[in-house]
Design an enzyme around this catalytic site. Structure first.
Site, PDB file in Angstrom:
ATOM      1  N   LYS A  12     -14.920   7.724  10.138  1.00  0.00           N
ATOM      2  CA  LYS A  12     -13.697   7.351   9.288  1.00  0.00           C
ATOM      3  C   LYS A  12     -13.071   8.456   8.522  1.00  0.00           C
ATOM      4  O   LYS A  12     -13.470   8.928   7.400  1.00  0.00           O
ATOM      5  CB  LYS A  12     -14.443   6.327   8.161  1.00  0.00           C
ATOM      6  CG  LYS A  12     -13.683   5.164   7.759  1.00  0.00           C
ATOM      7  CD  LYS A  12     -14.173   4.057   6.972  1.00  0.00           C
ATOM      8  CE  LYS A  12     -13.056   3.314   5.916  1.00  0.00           C
ATOM      9  NZ  LYS A  12     -12.270   2.675   6.836  1.00  0.00           N
TER      10      LYS A  12
HETATM   11  N1  PPE Z   1     -12.135  -0.741  11.903  1.00  0.00           N
HETATM   12  C1  PPE Z   1     -11.244   0.240  11.366  1.00  0.00           C
HETATM   13  C2  PPE Z   1     -10.326   0.828  12.025  1.00  0.00           C
HETATM   14  C3  PPE Z   1     -11.525   0.168   9.781  1.00  0.00           C
HETATM   15  O1  PPE Z   1     -10.610   0.848   9.021  1.00  0.00           O
HETATM   16  C4  PPE Z   1     -12.380  -0.751   9.094  1.00  0.00           C
HETATM   17  C5  PPE Z   1     -12.599  -0.829   7.720  1.00  0.00           C
HETATM   18  C6  PPE Z   1     -13.260  -1.613  10.261  1.00  0.00           C
HETATM   19  C7  PPE Z   1     -13.212  -1.435  11.386  1.00  0.00           C
HETATM   20  C8  PPE Z   1     -14.356  -2.482   9.479  1.00  0.00           C
HETATM   21  O2  PPE Z   1     -15.461  -1.755   8.941  1.00  0.00           O
HETATM   22  P1  PPE Z   1     -16.162  -2.112   7.795  1.00  0.00           P
HETATM   23  O3  PPE Z   1     -15.646  -2.225   6.702  1.00  0.00           O
HETATM   24  O4  PPE Z   1     -17.358  -1.075   7.706  1.00  0.00           O
HETATM   25  O5  PPE Z   1     -16.853  -3.524   8.173  1.00  0.00           O
HETATM   26  N2  PPE Z   1     -11.514  -0.629   6.795  1.00  0.00           N
HETATM   27  C9  PPE Z   1     -11.551  -0.284   5.723  1.00  0.00           C
HETATM   28  C10 PPE Z   1     -10.173   0.202   5.272  1.00  0.00           C
HETATM   29  C11 PPE Z   1      -9.049  -0.523   4.972  1.00  0.00           C
HETATM   30  C12 PPE Z   1      -8.035   0.165   4.359  1.00  0.00           C
HETATM   31  O6  PPE Z   1      -6.961  -0.558   4.268  1.00  0.00           O
HETATM   32  O7  PPE Z   1      -8.035   0.941   3.610  1.00  0.00           O
HETATM   33  C13 PPE Z   1     -12.132  -1.612   4.823  1.00  0.00           C
HETATM   34  O8  PPE Z   1     -12.181  -2.537   5.197  1.00  0.00           O
HETATM   35  O9  PPE Z   1     -12.416  -1.364   3.734  1.00  0.00           O
END
Ligand code: PPE
Length: 308
Positions: free
Chosen positions: A159
């Site tokens: 990330k």
């Molecule tokens: N893919 C991406 C690209 C992504 O950024 C997230 C989280 C996920 C999948 C889901 O991951 P998880 O939260 O571990 O289940 N995106 C974060 C950021 C969003 C934002 O706008 O900033 C979030 O959901 O917190």
């Protein structure tokens, strides 16, 4: 979505008033995207706020830092304690949590290793990510014209701040088309994920989600939903999903910390299944919210209470 201010932000080990948590304009991160971050939620329970997936999120933060050769000057345990302390200090019942580690001000030029590493934890109150009503009615989305980064271009599993320019292109294109979000394909043409969410497809009673090799972030919510689906007795498969499976699917939904479990009701103007939230999506949502709001036992140990 607008940020609703909290009182303080944890900044390099100290609480700083919200409006004073600032950086120099020549900080390396502003020029080259040299940051790693997390998005975590704390939910309101009878025992006070509880953080969902605290240690898995911290593990991922340290993994992201490792692959860009960034040394976080705190231990995982210290970050966990700082997160809990920030929630207590800001007196949240429930909140979104944004740990951010970035390269600060020292020298410019792409080579980053002379710049100091700065660590921030912000918390604020955040509602439904993809709009009010999204969790019940579902959202309208389209397949993006953009692709996720190739496996040898960057590191989707991490990330990293700079990688979110790709996500910005995706979500801006979607909004320009009047859609809530885009579904991004990987460079081989298989379904990858949304700009900030993982994706699941229900087809013929089986729950599919793209594998880690499809240029996805390994979502914490994705893991939770895979576990819940298994608990509920559904066969689950992490395997490549061709685009047409999106149109053939009975149900499609996004998962993410911000998006939680958001049903998708149309893709490229075509209804998904019956064109609303499907029954398996609803069942997974019900189980998810029952556990994280403390109405059902936390049988997998996903929650960390903030006041214990
Ligand atoms: N893919 C991406 C690209 C992504 O950024 C997230 C989280 C996920 C999948 C889901 O991951 P998880 O939260 O571990 O289940 N995106 C974060 C950021 C969003 C934002 O706008 O900033 C979030 O959901 O917190």
């Amino acid at each position: 979505m607008p940020i609703s201010k909290a009182e303080v932000i944890w900044f390099n080990g100290e609480f700083v008033p919200w409006d004073e948590a600032k950086v120099h304009v020549l900080s390396h991160v502003l020029h080259y995207g040299s940051s790693v971050f997390e998005g975590i939620r704390a939910y309101k329970t009878e025992r006070g706020p509880a953080v969902l997936g605290l240690m898995p999120h911290i593990e991922r933060l340290f993994f992201s830092a490792k692959v860009i050769r960034m040394e976080i000057p705190y231990s995982k345990q210290e970050i966990a304690e700082a997160i809990k302390a920030t929630i207590r200090r800001n007196r949240h019942e429930a909140c979104y949590i944004r740990p951010l580690v970035f390269r600060g001000y020292d020298s410019l030029g792409v080579f980053p290793l002379n710049c100091p590493v700065e660590t921030v934890i912000a918390t604020w109150e955040w509602g439904a990510y993809l709009g009010a009503g999204a969790l019940e009615q579902g959202v309208d989305v389209g397949v993006s014209s953009w692709r996720r980064m190739a496996p040898d271009t960057s590191m989707a599993m991490a990330k990293i701040g700079g990688q979110y320019v790709n996500s910005q292109l995706v979500v801006m294109e979607a909004r320009a088309r009047g859609l809530a979000e885009g579904i991004v394909l990987d460079i081989y043409g298989y379904v990858s994920e949304g700009s900030g969410e993982n994706i699941f497809v229900v087809y013929d009673g089986v729950i599919y989600t793209p594998p880690l090799s499809a240029s996805i972030l390994g979502g914490i919510t994705r893991r939770i939903v895979l576990q819940l689906a298994e608990d509920l007795g559904y066969p689950v498969r992490e395997q490549n999903i061709p685009r047409e499976m999106l149109y053939a699917a009975d149900e499609v939904f996004f998962t993410g910390t911000a998006a939680e479990i958001t049903p998708i009701r149309t893709i490229d103007g075509l209804p998904v299944g019956a064109g609303g939230r499907g029954p398996i999506t609803k069942q997974l949502q019900d189980e998810f919210f029952a556990i994280i709001e403390g109405r059902k036992p936390d049988r997998h140990g996903w929650l960390t209470p903030v006041y214990e």
